[in-house]
Design an enzyme around this catalytic site. Sequence first.
Site, PDB file in Angstrom:
ATOM      1  N   GLU A   1      -1.325   7.068 -44.846  1.00  0.00           N
ATOM      2  CA  GLU A   1      -0.994   6.421 -46.419  1.00  0.00           C
ATOM      3  C   GLU A   1      -0.965   5.179 -46.279  1.00  0.00           C
ATOM      4  O   GLU A   1      -0.071   4.437 -45.590  1.00  0.00           O
ATOM      5  CB  GLU A   1      -0.733   7.253 -47.532  1.00  0.00           C
TER       6      GLU A   1
ATOM      7  N   CYS B   1       3.346   1.119 -53.341  1.00  0.00           N
ATOM      8  CA  CYS B   1       2.009   1.104 -53.355  1.00  0.00           C
ATOM      9  C   CYS B   1       0.862   1.155 -53.899  1.00  0.00           C
ATOM     10  O   CYS B   1      -0.397   0.193 -53.947  1.00  0.00           O
ATOM     11  CB  CYS B   1       1.586   1.769 -52.173  1.00  0.00           C
TER      12      CYS B   1
HETATM   13  P1  NAD Z   1       4.394  -1.202 -42.067  1.00  0.00           P
HETATM   14  O1  NAD Z   1       3.289  -0.904 -41.823  1.00  0.00           O
HETATM   15  O2  NAD Z   1       5.138  -2.638 -42.045  1.00  0.00           O
HETATM   16  O3  NAD Z   1       5.430   0.074 -41.865  1.00  0.00           O
HETATM   17  C1  NAD Z   1       4.775   1.007 -41.599  1.00  0.00           C
HETATM   18  C2  NAD Z   1       5.761   2.052 -40.305  1.00  0.00           C
HETATM   19  O4  NAD Z   1       5.106   1.595 -39.083  1.00  0.00           O
HETATM   20  C3  NAD Z   1       7.405   1.257 -40.245  1.00  0.00           C
HETATM   21  O5  NAD Z   1       8.295   2.767 -39.746  1.00  0.00           O
HETATM   22  C4  NAD Z   1       6.704   0.485 -38.792  1.00  0.00           C
HETATM   23  O6  NAD Z   1       8.169   0.552 -38.290  1.00  0.00           O
HETATM   24  C5  NAD Z   1       6.148   0.982 -38.099  1.00  0.00           C
HETATM   25  N1  NAD Z   1       5.349   0.210 -37.598  1.00  0.00           N
HETATM   26  C6  NAD Z   1       4.836  -1.009 -37.244  1.00  0.00           C
HETATM   27  N2  NAD Z   1       3.977  -0.785 -36.432  1.00  0.00           N
HETATM   28  C7  NAD Z   1       4.011   0.064 -35.482  1.00  0.00           C
HETATM   29  C8  NAD Z   1       3.313   0.451 -33.776  1.00  0.00           C
HETATM   30  N3  NAD Z   1       2.848  -0.583 -33.552  1.00  0.00           N
HETATM   31  N4  NAD Z   1       3.414   1.626 -33.673  1.00  0.00           N
HETATM   32  C9  NAD Z   1       4.264   2.569 -34.465  1.00  0.00           C
HETATM   33  N5  NAD Z   1       4.739   2.340 -35.732  1.00  0.00           N
HETATM   34  C10 NAD Z   1       4.699   1.170 -35.760  1.00  0.00           C
HETATM   35  O7  NAD Z   1       5.150  -0.788 -43.492  1.00  0.00           O
HETATM   36  P2  NAD Z   1       6.570  -1.434 -44.775  1.00  0.00           P
HETATM   37  O8  NAD Z   1       6.118  -3.004 -44.664  1.00  0.00           O
HETATM   38  O9  NAD Z   1       7.487  -0.253 -44.403  1.00  0.00           O
HETATM   39  O10 NAD Z   1       5.732  -0.796 -45.924  1.00  0.00           O
HETATM   40  C11 NAD Z   1       4.462  -1.255 -46.587  1.00  0.00           C
HETATM   41  C12 NAD Z   1       3.273  -0.672 -46.433  1.00  0.00           C
HETATM   42  O11 NAD Z   1       2.658   0.435 -46.642  1.00  0.00           O
HETATM   43  C13 NAD Z   1       2.330  -1.349 -48.129  1.00  0.00           C
HETATM   44  O12 NAD Z   1       0.944  -1.803 -47.287  1.00  0.00           O
HETATM   45  C14 NAD Z   1       1.959  -0.508 -49.016  1.00  0.00           C
HETATM   46  O13 NAD Z   1       1.242  -0.239 -49.014  1.00  0.00           O
HETATM   47  C15 NAD Z   1       2.301   0.486 -47.843  1.00  0.00           C
HETATM   48  N6  NAD Z   1       3.154   1.714 -48.387  1.00  0.00           N
HETATM   49  C16 NAD Z   1       1.185   2.858 -48.964  1.00  0.00           C
HETATM   50  C17 NAD Z   1       1.499   4.368 -49.708  1.00  0.00           C
HETATM   51  C18 NAD Z   1       0.851   4.745 -49.842  1.00  0.00           C
HETATM   52  O14 NAD Z   1       1.177   6.166 -49.761  1.00  0.00           O
HETATM   53  N7  NAD Z   1      -0.635   4.815 -49.779  1.00  0.00           N
HETATM   54  C19 NAD Z   1       2.924   4.321 -49.564  1.00  0.00           C
HETATM   55  C20 NAD Z   1       4.197   3.047 -49.139  1.00  0.00           C
HETATM   56  C21 NAD Z   1       3.638   1.603 -48.605  1.00  0.00           C
END
Ligand code: NAD
Length: 544
Positions: free
Chosen positions: A294, A328
């Site tokens: 998501e 989100c």
């Molecule tokens: P992010 O993508 O920066 O990080 C998410 C996770 O991915 C973190 O744990 C991060 O450390 C990890 N990550 C980053 N690079 C990685 C890699 N190369 N390999 C594996 N893991 C990696 O997101 P964020 O800033 O924590 O959250 C905000 C984002 O999440 C926004 O885009 C928001 O829209 C989205 N979000 C979506 C939903 C939904 O249900 N659609 C819900 C909540 C948040």
Amino acid sequence: MTNNAVFSFARPKNEPIYSYGAESKEKREVKEKLEELKAKVIEIPLIIGGKEVKTGNMGEIRIPHNHNKIIARYHKAGKKEVVMAIEAAAAAKEKWEKMPWDRRSAIFRKAAQLIAGPYRAEINAATMLGQGKNIYQSEIDAVCELVDFLEFNVYFLSEIYKDQPDSTKDIMNQMEYRPLEGFVFAVSPFNFTAIGGNLPTAPAMAGNTILWKPSSMAVYSNYLFMKILHEAGLPDGVINFIPASGAQIGDYVLASRDLAGIHFTGSTEVFRNMWTKVGENIGNYKTYPRIVGETGGKDFVMAHSSAEKNELITALVRGSFEYQGQKCSAASRAYIPASNWEEIKDSFINTVENIKMGPVEDFTNFVNAVIDRASFDKIIGYINYAKDSAEAEVIAGGEWDDSEGYFIRPTIILTSNPKFKTMEEEIFGPVLTVYVYPDDQYEAALKLCNETSPYALTGCIMAREKDAQLKALEALTHAAGNFYINDKPTAAVVGQQPFGGSRASGTNDKAGSIWNLTRWLSPRSLKETLNPPKDYKYPFMEEE
Ligand code: NAD
């Protein structure tokens, strides 16, 4: 070992939201916990195979509204710990998947009870300080949604297990709902403690073992949840907690032959990179990994000229600015007919300018700080872009102050270009862009809304006329996975509005629902013939 009992799971009720009104016991308890947590700096280890692991490679957790204040230091995993976690997950697997479902489910229901009861104040205080939420935003997330995920997923999984094929007099058929072969990699975002809790537990309930990489900005509350799971009886190694830089460990995990699934929530870019890596490694895996993600959103408020003025303003303010727009689902673009805009403009701007902003300890604040320096810089970059553009005007907010915390005033941008950058891209902050359209061009505005952004997560139509609602429902069929009529596009409730979007917003597997849980199972069809045939010949082969 089985006692042959078939436990019957009742459909749960949503966890009630406490009010935290003046003089309430719950308010006093949270305030005490906030002070208690601020008075110490805790050390957070990894938890692999149930054991604390310390790497000495440290990260810091600072309070977003008071960035000089450190409340925890956490150890970060590297390649060695990834290998340890994969081994621990494999070692725990056999016993875990053989544990009878009613006993397994009791662990998650017990964790829900601990959160709703003795840990309620602490998990709220941890989320408020670590992730910068006010008490209401924390309560609906870290307590209510997390409890609902645990309780409802147990119920939904029991419904799946019950779903069995037809049998006949001499044939017994069954679906055996096996967990996946291998481990699941759960990677969670900063913005919801509940999502942090759901991503590892949903596949774990189904008998899988997990590597859980929490967001670096949510380690504080997520570690508390991890401890609660163990207190509730989760066996060692079922969920392995490995805080780390995602970019540093992600590739090692994705290269493992035993990767059976990814349960991700976060940004679109990170998810696409992970999927690309899986594609590159596809010939090496034992099984095709299930990929559930998501991701981002560019969520909309579409207003029709029949919308009621105060309902529209409320949907815009709450939808865009609660939790500083860091949901989100937060509204970040609005399409408003000219006549409505004239009617609401002054009152809307006035309401936004008067929103109270400040630290989470002061319960009178509606808006708090954004999560960290990187977000702060990114958001003000967008506001400055609008300030410098001839196609846009900042009509409310547009100010910031990072001297103590990462504070950005709720901001409204008015644009004359419906495809303006801030109408298209996810900002993830307290910034709403408004495009005003001529009243008689409703259909054209719907088309614009559908085609402007690559995302399709949430959106709403504000209209009293049924016909206008129906037109929006049809024109925006694929523009949002969660669509609201006369309500803000945020605050989905487990069991009521299953959550998730498509297009660039994710695989739309609907967290906290039966659809999500099916992804963590690999069914085996069983057939037992009670009277097996004793001759290969069929009757049609006889002529006389
Ligand atoms: P992010 O993508 O920066 O990080 C998410 C996770 O991915 C973190 O744990 C991060 O450390 C990890 N990550 C980053 N690079 C990685 C890699 N190369 N390999 C594996 N893991 C990696 O997101 P964020 O800033 O924590 O959250 C905000 C984002 O999440 C926004 O885009 C928001 O829209 C989205 N979000 C979506 C939903 C939904 O249900 N659609 C819900 C909540 C948040």
